[in-house]
Design a protein around this motif. Structure first.
Motif, mmCIF file in Angstrom:
data_model
loop_
_atom_site.group_PDB
_atom_site.id
_atom_site.type_symbol
_atom_site.label_atom_id
_atom_site.label_comp_id
_atom_site.label_asym_id
_atom_site.label_seq_id
_atom_site.Cartn_x
_atom_site.Cartn_y
_atom_site.Cartn_z
ATOM 1 N N MET A 1 0.891 -1.237 0.034
ATOM 2 C CA MET A 1 -0.050 0.135 0.074
ATOM 3 C C MET A 1 0.760 1.151 -0.165
ATOM 4 S SD MET A 1 -3.024 1.144 2.734
ATOM 5 C CE MET A 1 -1.803 2.037 3.971
ATOM 6 N N ARG A 2 0.479 1.964 -0.850
ATOM 7 C CA ARG A 2 1.236 3.343 -1.070
ATOM 8 C C ARG A 2 0.395 4.434 0.009
ATOM 9 N NH1 ARG A 2 3.494 3.422 -7.077
ATOM 10 N NH2 ARG A 2 4.654 1.439 -7.130
ATOM 11 N N ALA A 3 1.114 5.316 0.678
ATOM 12 C CA ALA A 3 0.484 6.527 1.199
ATOM 13 C C ALA A 3 1.477 7.584 1.354
ATOM 14 C CB ALA A 3 -0.030 6.192 2.634
ATOM 15 N N SER A 4 0.880 8.706 1.462
ATOM 16 C CA SER A 4 1.900 9.884 1.542
ATOM 17 C C SER A 4 2.489 9.945 2.949
ATOM 18 C CB SER A 4 1.059 11.381 1.500
ATOM 19 O OG SER A 4 0.494 11.543 2.568
ATOM 20 N N SER A 5 3.688 10.639 2.836
ATOM 21 C CA SER A 5 4.638 10.593 4.108
ATOM 22 C C SER A 5 3.956 11.031 5.303
ATOM 23 C CB SER A 5 5.938 11.231 3.789
ATOM 24 O OG SER A 5 5.720 12.610 3.566
ATOM 25 N N GLY A 6 2.947 12.320 5.131
ATOM 26 C CA GLY A 6 2.314 12.720 6.243
ATOM 27 C C GLY A 6 1.244 11.792 6.665
ATOM 28 N N VAL A 7 0.622 11.147 5.875
ATOM 29 C CA VAL A 7 -0.329 10.019 6.058
ATOM 30 C C VAL A 7 0.245 9.107 7.059
ATOM 31 C CG1 VAL A 7 -1.933 8.121 5.612
ATOM 32 C CG2 VAL A 7 -2.247 10.618 4.455
ATOM 33 N N MET A 8 1.361 8.556 6.675
ATOM 34 C CA MET A 8 2.197 7.487 7.393
ATOM 35 C C MET A 8 2.413 7.857 8.705
ATOM 36 S SD MET A 8 1.500 4.664 5.757
ATOM 37 C CE MET A 8 2.484 3.716 6.748
ATOM 38 N N ALA A 9 3.165 9.142 8.749
ATOM 39 C CA ALA A 9 3.487 9.707 9.855
ATOM 40 C C ALA A 9 2.476 9.879 10.932
ATOM 41 C CB ALA A 9 4.186 11.104 9.748
ATOM 42 N N ALA A 10 1.178 10.198 10.324
ATOM 43 C CA ALA A 10 0.050 10.314 11.509
ATOM 44 C C ALA A 10 -0.314 8.772 11.727
ATOM 45 C CB ALA A 10 -1.282 10.732 10.777
ATOM 46 N N VAL A 11 -0.076 7.749 10.944
ATOM 47 C CA VAL A 11 -0.855 6.317 11.368
ATOM 48 C C VAL A 11 0.315 5.989 12.578
ATOM 49 C CG1 VAL A 11 -0.748 4.145 10.614
ATOM 50 C CG2 VAL A 11 -1.930 5.996 9.364
ATOM 51 N N ALA A 17 0.679 5.668 20.091
ATOM 52 C CA ALA A 17 -0.157 6.034 21.226
ATOM 53 C C ALA A 17 -0.991 4.920 21.507
ATOM 54 C CB ALA A 17 -1.155 7.298 20.782
ATOM 55 N N GLU A 18 -1.542 3.924 20.603
ATOM 56 C CA GLU A 18 -2.564 2.948 20.940
ATOM 57 C C GLU A 18 -2.023 1.616 21.268
ATOM 58 O OE1 GLU A 18 -5.884 3.205 18.262
ATOM 59 O OE2 GLU A 18 -6.338 5.137 18.768
ATOM 60 N N VAL A 22 2.099 -0.523 13.313
ATOM 61 C CA VAL A 22 1.655 0.343 11.996
ATOM 62 C C VAL A 22 0.509 -0.704 11.244
ATOM 63 C CG1 VAL A 22 2.122 1.452 10.279
ATOM 64 C CG2 VAL A 22 3.460 1.757 11.990
ATOM 65 N N ASN A 23 1.064 -1.901 10.867
ATOM 66 C CA ASN A 23 0.286 -2.736 10.197
ATOM 67 C C ASN A 23 -1.199 -2.974 11.062
ATOM 68 O OD1 ASN A 23 1.696 -3.138 8.220
ATOM 69 N ND2 ASN A 23 2.825 -4.917 9.124
ATOM 70 N N VAL A 28 -6.879 -1.551 11.888
ATOM 71 C CA VAL A 28 -8.137 -0.731 12.635
ATOM 72 C C VAL A 28 -8.845 0.076 11.846
ATOM 73 C CG1 VAL A 28 -8.520 0.340 14.795
ATOM 74 C CG2 VAL A 28 -7.193 -1.710 14.613
ATOM 75 N N LEU A 29 -8.014 1.069 11.189
ATOM 76 C CA LEU A 29 -8.683 2.306 10.457
ATOM 77 C C LEU A 29 -9.357 1.634 9.328
ATOM 78 C CD1 LEU A 29 -5.333 4.570 10.605
ATOM 79 C CD2 LEU A 29 -7.573 4.844 11.925
ATOM 80 N N LEU A 30 -8.903 0.641 8.666
ATOM 81 C CA LEU A 30 -9.718 0.128 7.700
ATOM 82 C C LEU A 30 -11.068 -0.405 8.194
ATOM 83 C CD1 LEU A 30 -6.751 -1.506 5.279
ATOM 84 C CD2 LEU A 30 -8.109 0.578 4.741
ATOM 85 N N ARG A 31 -10.903 -1.270 8.839
ATOM 86 C CA ARG A 31 -12.119 -1.800 9.530
ATOM 87 C C ARG A 31 -13.136 -0.649 9.873
ATOM 88 N NH1 ARG A 31 -12.248 -7.520 10.881
ATOM 89 N NH2 ARG A 31 -10.006 -8.123 10.489
ATOM 90 N N GLU A 32 -12.557 0.272 10.755
ATOM 91 C CA GLU A 32 -13.457 1.330 11.133
ATOM 92 C C GLU A 32 -14.197 2.179 9.847
ATOM 93 O OE1 GLU A 32 -10.960 3.674 13.548
ATOM 94 O OE2 GLU A 32 -11.377 2.472 15.130
#
Length: 56
Positions: A1-11, A17-18, A22-23, A28-32
């Motif tokens: 999966m490709r995502a911007s560096s900003g999105v990956m940093a947030a993930v 925090a949780e 990362v995987n 979790v985010l995809l299921r939500e």
């Protein structure tokens, strides 16, 4: 999966925090996101199974 560096940093920040990898956080985010759209993972698996049955 490709995502911007900003999105990956947030993930990565959210995963830390949780106390998740990362995987695991991406899953979790995809299921939500799927649940918000009214689709559960189990329902999708059933659709795929039916599609496979139809093509036989």
């Amino acid at each position: 999966m490709r995502a911007s560096s900003g999105v990956m940093a947030a993930v990565e920040k959210l995963a830390a925090a949780e106390l998740r990898s990362v995987n695991a956080q991406v899953e979790v985010l995809l299921r939500e996101a799927l649940a918000r759209r009214g689709l559960s993972v189990a329902e999708r698996a059933e659709v795929e199974t039916r599609e496979d049955d139809d093509s036989a």
